[in-house]
Scaffold this active site. Sequence first.
Site, mmCIF file in Angstrom:
data_model
loop_
_atom_site.group_PDB
_atom_site.id
_atom_site.type_symbol
_atom_site.label_atom_id
_atom_site.label_comp_id
_atom_site.label_asym_id
_atom_site.label_seq_id
_atom_site.Cartn_x
_atom_site.Cartn_y
_atom_site.Cartn_z
ATOM 1 N N GLN A 112 13.415 34.932 -9.302
ATOM 2 C CA GLN A 112 14.203 33.877 -8.642
ATOM 3 C C GLN A 112 13.434 33.200 -7.496
ATOM 4 O O GLN A 112 13.584 31.996 -7.263
ATOM 5 C CB GLN A 112 15.507 34.476 -8.108
ATOM 6 C CG GLN A 112 16.539 33.408 -7.802
ATOM 7 C CD GLN A 112 17.835 34.014 -7.307
ATOM 8 O OE1 GLN A 112 17.854 34.729 -6.309
ATOM 9 N NE2 GLN A 112 18.915 33.738 -8.005
ATOM 10 N N ARG A 120 2.631 33.532 -17.945
ATOM 11 C CA ARG A 120 2.081 34.659 -17.183
ATOM 12 C C ARG A 120 3.189 35.688 -16.934
ATOM 13 O O ARG A 120 4.235 35.349 -16.363
ATOM 14 C CB ARG A 120 1.535 34.151 -15.842
ATOM 15 C CG ARG A 120 1.144 35.221 -14.855
ATOM 16 C CD ARG A 120 -0.165 35.849 -15.209
ATOM 17 N NE ARG A 120 -0.569 36.837 -14.215
ATOM 18 C CZ ARG A 120 -1.589 37.654 -14.372
ATOM 19 N NH1 ARG A 120 -2.319 37.606 -15.489
ATOM 20 N NH2 ARG A 120 -1.909 38.513 -13.435
ATOM 21 N N GLU A 135 0.847 -1.205 0.000
ATOM 22 C CA GLU A 135 0.000 0.000 0.000
ATOM 23 C C GLU A 135 0.880 1.251 0.000
ATOM 24 O O GLU A 135 0.670 2.192 -0.769
ATOM 25 C CB GLU A 135 -0.913 -0.010 1.230
ATOM 26 C CG GLU A 135 -1.877 1.158 1.242
ATOM 27 C CD GLU A 135 -2.842 1.143 2.433
ATOM 28 O OE1 GLU A 135 -2.564 0.451 3.430
ATOM 29 O OE2 GLU A 135 -3.854 1.833 2.355
#
Length: 386
Positions: A283, A272, A246
């Site tokens: 940065q 953008r 799992e």
Amino acid sequence: MEFGLTDEQLLLQRTARDFVARTCPVAVAQAWDEAATFPAELFTGMADQGWLGLALPEELGGGGGTAVELGIITEQLGHASLDVAMCFAGCLIPGLTVLRWGTDAQRERYLPAMLRGTGRFAIAMSEPDAGSDVAALRTRAVPGPDGFVLNGQKMWCTGAGLPGTTIALYARTDPSTQENGKHHGLSLLLVDPAAPGVRIQRTPTLARHILGTNEVFLDDVRVPADDLVGELHGGWKVLLSGLDLERVLMSAAYVGVAQATLDEMLAYSKTRSQFGRPIGTFQALAHAMADLQTDIDSARLLAQRAAWLHAHGRPCSRESAMAKLKGSETYVNAARWGMQILGGHGFATDSTMSFRWRESIVATISGGTSQIQRNAIARSMGLRCY
Ligand SMILES: Cc1cc2nc3c(=O)[nH]c(=O)nc-3n(C[C@H](O)[C@H](O)[C@H](O)COP(=O)(O)OP(=O)(O)OC[C@H]3O[C@@H](n4cnc5c(N)ncnc54)[C@H](O)[C@@H]3O)c2cc1C
């Protein structure tokens, strides 16, 4: 030392990537989540690919694959969403438990349906008062000549309400815990959700609406003796045997979804512009994304190491705990940064980033919280840790 995948594994990876692009890109996964839709075609699609039987032996119609191949598929499905990846992994884990511990009759009854995508399993371990301390579970199964009578309540049972589901349920068959310790006296039973006395109630949650999480109420439910998996009172060993796989598969899912989250914010940051330049050239954001890619690569290596150990029958409890911890925390961090980098656009509830973020919250909780993974790792280092 060889870090690459084999040609066959690369082909499997490409096939899984194409499957996601064709059948469940993130916008589709988000629409399923928002409508709480159960996409039966997702299961039949995975069955058509042969993935649901990949880890079954050839005599049962399976492909003889290992945790490495299952991890490759799970990681790619994670690009769609965490819930989509868990549709695959969450169903397989109890199926492989039945393969390992079940009788021939149980294998023949349950596994071909799983392989076809029409039969599924839900796991019922957690209870209102037994979460991280799952061995404290109190649901009682009283053994009798015709089987068991079951009474109690389960919580967070993922997928229990879906058609074709069998509940793999852990119950206390021997209550003399003071004598033997709480891990003794548990057993795994296969419970039909349509049996008289079973009531399933969906729990409203922030995300993971495709499979859905449920409370399961059990009131004098009769379970035939044939539906006991493994030894009577030997359920703890069975439960532990499924936990490593799992964690391995969950960590692969987190890597996939974290990578998809980063890919989305990276693409956005290149288009953008503010202050006359793409925001990705600031940065502060570029370093955050560089750190994220480094964390994702680390998480992927941990997940692949744990899968390789599991595939080779080697102990991997410590390694799978590390992979689960790193993968889940990386995904949560990626989703948080995704919301920051997309600014107001991410906060719109129809944005895929807000969907990633909603889903991410559960990663450090379900399948064992981050604190429980750290406890396991610390114990493997010889530290007493509670
Ligand atoms: C969406 C979802 C799906 C799930 N699916 C399933 C499923 O299919 N089947 C199933 O059986 N269960 C399922 N679970 C249950 C899940 O495994 C539990 O939520 C998880 O184990 C934590 O238990 P809890 O929520 O009761 O939290 P608690 O155990 O009450 O923990 C609360 C807080 O205390 C911390 N804590 C507890 N013990 C310790 C400790 N010893 N040291 C440090 N900190 C500790 C935890 O880390 C956590 O921060 C699911 C849960 C969710 C939310």
